[in-house]
Scaffold this active site. Structure first.
Site, PDB file in Angstrom:
ATOM      1  N   ARG A   1      35.977  32.359  43.332  1.00 54.12           N
ATOM      2  CA  ARG A   1      34.517  32.271  43.369  1.00 54.12           C
ATOM      3  C   ARG A   1      34.089  30.813  43.209  1.00 54.12           C
ATOM      4  O   ARG A   1      34.731  30.050  42.466  1.00 54.12           O
ATOM      5  CB  ARG A   1      33.882  33.093  42.244  1.00 54.12           C
ATOM      6  CG  ARG A   1      33.803  34.581  42.544  1.00 54.12           C
ATOM      7  CD  ARG A   1      32.790  34.909  43.645  1.00 54.12           C
ATOM      8  NE  ARG A   1      32.640  36.341  43.837  1.00 54.12           N
ATOM      9  CZ  ARG A   1      33.294  37.066  44.754  1.00 54.12           C
ATOM     10  NH1 ARG A   1      34.156  36.494  45.568  1.00 54.12           N
ATOM     11  NH2 ARG A   1      33.066  38.362  44.869  1.00 54.12           N
TER      12      ARG A   1
ATOM     13  N   HIS B   1      33.487  31.797  53.090  1.00 57.05           N
ATOM     14  CA  HIS B   1      33.695  33.006  52.272  1.00 57.05           C
ATOM     15  C   HIS B   1      34.168  34.184  53.148  1.00 57.05           C
ATOM     16  O   HIS B   1      33.558  35.250  53.157  1.00 57.05           O
ATOM     17  CB  HIS B   1      32.406  33.380  51.501  1.00 57.05           C
ATOM     18  CG  HIS B   1      32.653  34.305  50.348  1.00 57.05           C
ATOM     19  ND1 HIS B   1      31.960  34.237  49.162  1.00 57.05           N
ATOM     20  CD2 HIS B   1      33.524  35.343  50.197  1.00 57.05           C
ATOM     21  CE1 HIS B   1      32.380  35.183  48.339  1.00 57.05           C
ATOM     22  NE2 HIS B   1      33.344  35.872  48.951  1.00 57.05           N
TER      23      HIS B   1
HETATM   24  P1  NDP Z   1      41.769  41.573  39.447  1.00 54.86           P
HETATM   25  O1  NDP Z   1      40.757  42.000  38.456  1.00 54.86           O
HETATM   26  O2  NDP Z   1      42.784  42.530  39.909  1.00 54.86           O
HETATM   27  O3  NDP Z   1      42.540  40.289  38.899  1.00 54.86           O
HETATM   28  C1  NDP Z   1      41.933  39.249  38.216  1.00 54.86           C
HETATM   29  C2  NDP Z   1      43.012  38.387  37.589  1.00 54.86           C
HETATM   30  O4  NDP Z   1      42.401  37.254  36.977  1.00 54.86           O
HETATM   31  C3  NDP Z   1      43.798  39.124  36.505  1.00 54.86           C
HETATM   32  O5  NDP Z   1      45.157  38.773  36.566  1.00 54.86           O
HETATM   33  C4  NDP Z   1      43.184  38.582  35.216  1.00 54.86           C
HETATM   34  O6  NDP Z   1      44.038  38.584  34.108  1.00 54.86           O
HETATM   35  C5  NDP Z   1      42.891  37.154  35.643  1.00 54.86           C
HETATM   36  N1  NDP Z   1      41.879  36.559  34.777  1.00 54.86           N
HETATM   37  C6  NDP Z   1      40.607  36.943  34.592  1.00 54.86           C
HETATM   38  N2  NDP Z   1      39.996  36.158  33.675  1.00 54.86           N
HETATM   39  C7  NDP Z   1      40.933  35.265  33.273  1.00 54.86           C
HETATM   40  C8  NDP Z   1      40.933  34.213  32.356  1.00 54.86           C
HETATM   41  N3  NDP Z   1      39.828  33.904  31.636  1.00 54.86           N
HETATM   42  N4  NDP Z   1      42.055  33.506  32.172  1.00 54.86           N
HETATM   43  C9  NDP Z   1      43.167  33.826  32.881  1.00 54.86           C
HETATM   44  N5  NDP Z   1      43.245  34.806  33.789  1.00 54.86           N
HETATM   45  C10 NDP Z   1      42.131  35.528  33.984  1.00 54.86           C
HETATM   46  O7  NDP Z   1      40.942  40.995  40.678  1.00 54.86           O
HETATM   47  P2  NDP Z   1      41.415  40.833  42.205  1.00 54.86           P
HETATM   48  O8  NDP Z   1      42.752  40.217  42.227  1.00 54.86           O
HETATM   49  O9  NDP Z   1      41.212  42.099  42.925  1.00 54.86           O
HETATM   50  O10 NDP Z   1      40.306  39.809  42.735  1.00 54.86           O
HETATM   51  C11 NDP Z   1      40.193  38.524  42.164  1.00 54.86           C
HETATM   52  C12 NDP Z   1      38.936  37.841  42.631  1.00 54.86           C
HETATM   53  O11 NDP Z   1      39.068  37.399  43.976  1.00 54.86           O
HETATM   54  C13 NDP Z   1      37.658  38.678  42.679  1.00 54.86           C
HETATM   55  O12 NDP Z   1      37.100  38.842  41.398  1.00 54.86           O
HETATM   56  C14 NDP Z   1      36.772  37.871  43.588  1.00 54.86           C
HETATM   57  O13 NDP Z   1      36.054  36.921  42.823  1.00 54.86           O
HETATM   58  C15 NDP Z   1      37.775  37.133  44.492  1.00 54.86           C
HETATM   59  N6  NDP Z   1      37.695  37.606  45.872  1.00 54.86           N
HETATM   60  C16 NDP Z   1      37.347  36.714  46.852  1.00 54.86           C
HETATM   61  C17 NDP Z   1      37.284  37.114  48.157  1.00 54.86           C
HETATM   62  C18 NDP Z   1      36.978  36.145  49.246  1.00 54.86           C
HETATM   63  O14 NDP Z   1      36.801  36.569  50.397  1.00 54.86           O
HETATM   64  N7  NDP Z   1      36.947  34.848  48.968  1.00 54.86           N
HETATM   65  C19 NDP Z   1      37.550  38.508  48.548  1.00 54.86           C
HETATM   66  C20 NDP Z   1      37.934  39.338  47.445  1.00 54.86           C
HETATM   67  C21 NDP Z   1      37.986  38.897  46.163  1.00 54.86           C
HETATM   68  P3  NDP Z   1      44.596  39.979  33.509  1.00 54.86           P
HETATM   69  O15 NDP Z   1      45.577  40.466  34.543  1.00 54.86           O
HETATM   70  O16 NDP Z   1      45.244  39.607  32.257  1.00 54.86           O
HETATM   71  O17 NDP Z   1      43.417  40.883  33.365  1.00 54.86           O
HETATM   72  C1  OXD Z   2      34.897  40.272  47.382  1.00 53.97           C
HETATM   73  C2  OXD Z   2      34.443  39.240  48.307  1.00 53.97           C
HETATM   74  O1  OXD Z   2      34.707  40.139  46.173  1.00 53.97           O
HETATM   75  O2  OXD Z   2      34.404  39.510  49.540  1.00 53.97           O
HETATM   76  O3  OXD Z   2      35.493  41.259  47.851  1.00 53.97           O
HETATM   77  O4  OXD Z   2      34.160  38.124  47.884  1.00 53.97           O
END
Ligand code: NDP
Ligand code: OXD
Length: 315
Positions: A230, A278
């Site tokens: 993000r 994005h």
């Molecule tokens: P998940 O919730 O499965 O994974 C998030 C990961 O981030 C977890 O491993 C979590 O740790 C870690 N995390 C969260 N907060 C912290 C922190 N403070 N310190 C360290 N690690 C942290 O999400 P997804 O993998 O499904 O998606 C991740 C992100 O990708 C979404 O939230 C979105 O913002 C972004 N995204 C972007 C897209 C794009 O087109 N650019 C499309 C889809 C998603 P833990 O495992 O310990 O909980």
């Molecule tokens: C998502 C994105 O969060 O598209 O899936 O950014």
């Protein structure tokens, strides 16, 4: 018959409604602002909902995010507190993100931007290249998307590590966690990939201090940043300054603090920046509506939901 509402002012709600009707033909599907009696809505899919709209749905059972991230929903300060939020976890979206990450790691690794420039100028420069095993990739966020991308990078021969909030074990990936593991993770990372969610803790995490902790002993002498998490994670002036003085070798950015990226942003023309609007992992309406319809069918049969958001964590 259940009733489903799309509250997606920045998306084409009618297009999504059409796909939802195909995925769940028995569902009564509406698109805000034509929602009828708010008390008749059972399920809502929201993305940047205007305040008070979701709250007005007095008999709401579930809120669905149409993406993996939920910041666009949690941003609504009027969101009802006791309604569960379900986010997307679907192989289609995961594969799209892994394609993006692998593409951009390979692009930097194989110096494709330099080759494109040489071709444009008609220069035959067969400079030395390095093996994937010479490049240490670090993935911030070892969730659904981070783990899949990390595993695919490891299969290609990159030395891969990941960092998450809680400890993890991922085959072929060196795992670090928490504040205590961050500096060691950064110090061994030549290419940093962020797939973190937007939360108060990750706001501004991609800053000058963090960039300075990355490895400088890799093939390019300075690290590469790839952010498809993000834009709120980026301190954008710090990234630009780090690129300008060579503290960063290059960056691929899919997300920005302000989207669409303003025409005046220096990122558009920066020679070391590759930017995308994005689109790293698009939510395909047909696929996501099928996912939502499956969740509703399970919920109505068993009362259970998967991929629930933990509001206290913010993801
Ligand atoms: P998940 O919730 O499965 O994974 C998030 C990961 O981030 C977890 O491993 C979590 O740790 C870690 N995390 C969260 N907060 C912290 C922190 N403070 N310190 C360290 N690690 C942290 O999400 P997804 O993998 O499904 O998606 C991740 C992100 O990708 C979404 O939230 C979105 O913002 C972004 N995204 C972007 C897209 C794009 O087109 N650019 C499309 C889809 C998603 P833990 O495992 O310990 O909980
Ligand atoms: C998502 C994105 O969060 O598209 O899936 O950014």
């Amino acid at each position: 018959m259940s009733t489903f509402l799309f509250v997606t002012p920045t998306w084409d709600g009618q297009l999504w409604a059409g796909e939802m009707r195909k995925a769940a033909p028995a569902m009564n599907v509406r698109v805000w602002p034509e929602m009828g009696d708010p008390g008749t809505i059972d399920y809502v899919a929201a993305w940047l909902p205007p305040p008070d709209v979701v709250r007005s749905l007095a008999n709401l059972k579930v809120i669905f995010s149409l993406g993996a991230g939920v910041d666009a929903i949690l941003k609504d300060p009027t969101l009802p507190e006791n309604v569960p939020i379900v986010r997307v976890n679907d192989p289609d979206l995961t594969m799209r993100m892994s394609e993006y990450v692998v593409l951009h790691v390979l692009m930097h690794h194989r110096q494709q931007r330099r080759l494109d420039e040489n071709q444009r100028k008609g220069v035959w420069d067969s400079f030395p290249t390095h093996a994937a095993s010479a490049l240490r990739v670090g993935v911030m966020g070892l969730g659904v998307l981070g783990q899949d991308a990390a595993k695919k990078l490891a299969l290609l021969g990159f030395k891969v590590a990941g960092w998450s909030r809680s400890p993890k074990t991922v085959e072929g990936v060196q795992c670090f966690s928490g504040a205590g593991g961050l500096d060691t993770f950064l110090a061994r990372t030549d290419v940093l990939v962020s797939l973190l969610p937007a939360t108060p803790e990750t706001d501004g995490i991609l800053n000058r201090g963090l960039i300075r902790k990355l490895a400088r002993s890799g093939p390019f002498g300075a690290p590469v940043l790839i952010n498809a998490g993000r834009g709120r994670q980026q301190v954008e002036d710090d990234i630009l300054a780090a690129l300008d003085v060579g503290e960063l070798h290059a960056a691929t950015l899919d997300v920005f603090r302000s989207e669409p990226l303003p025409a005046t942003s220096p990122f558009w023309t920066h020679p070391k920046v590759t930017l995308t609007p994005h689109i790293a992992a698009d939510s395909d309406p047909a696929v996501i509506c099928e996912y939502v319809a499956r969740q509703i069918a399970d919920y109505e049969a068993t009362g259970k939901l998967s991929n629930l958001v933990d509001r206290a964590r913010g993801y």
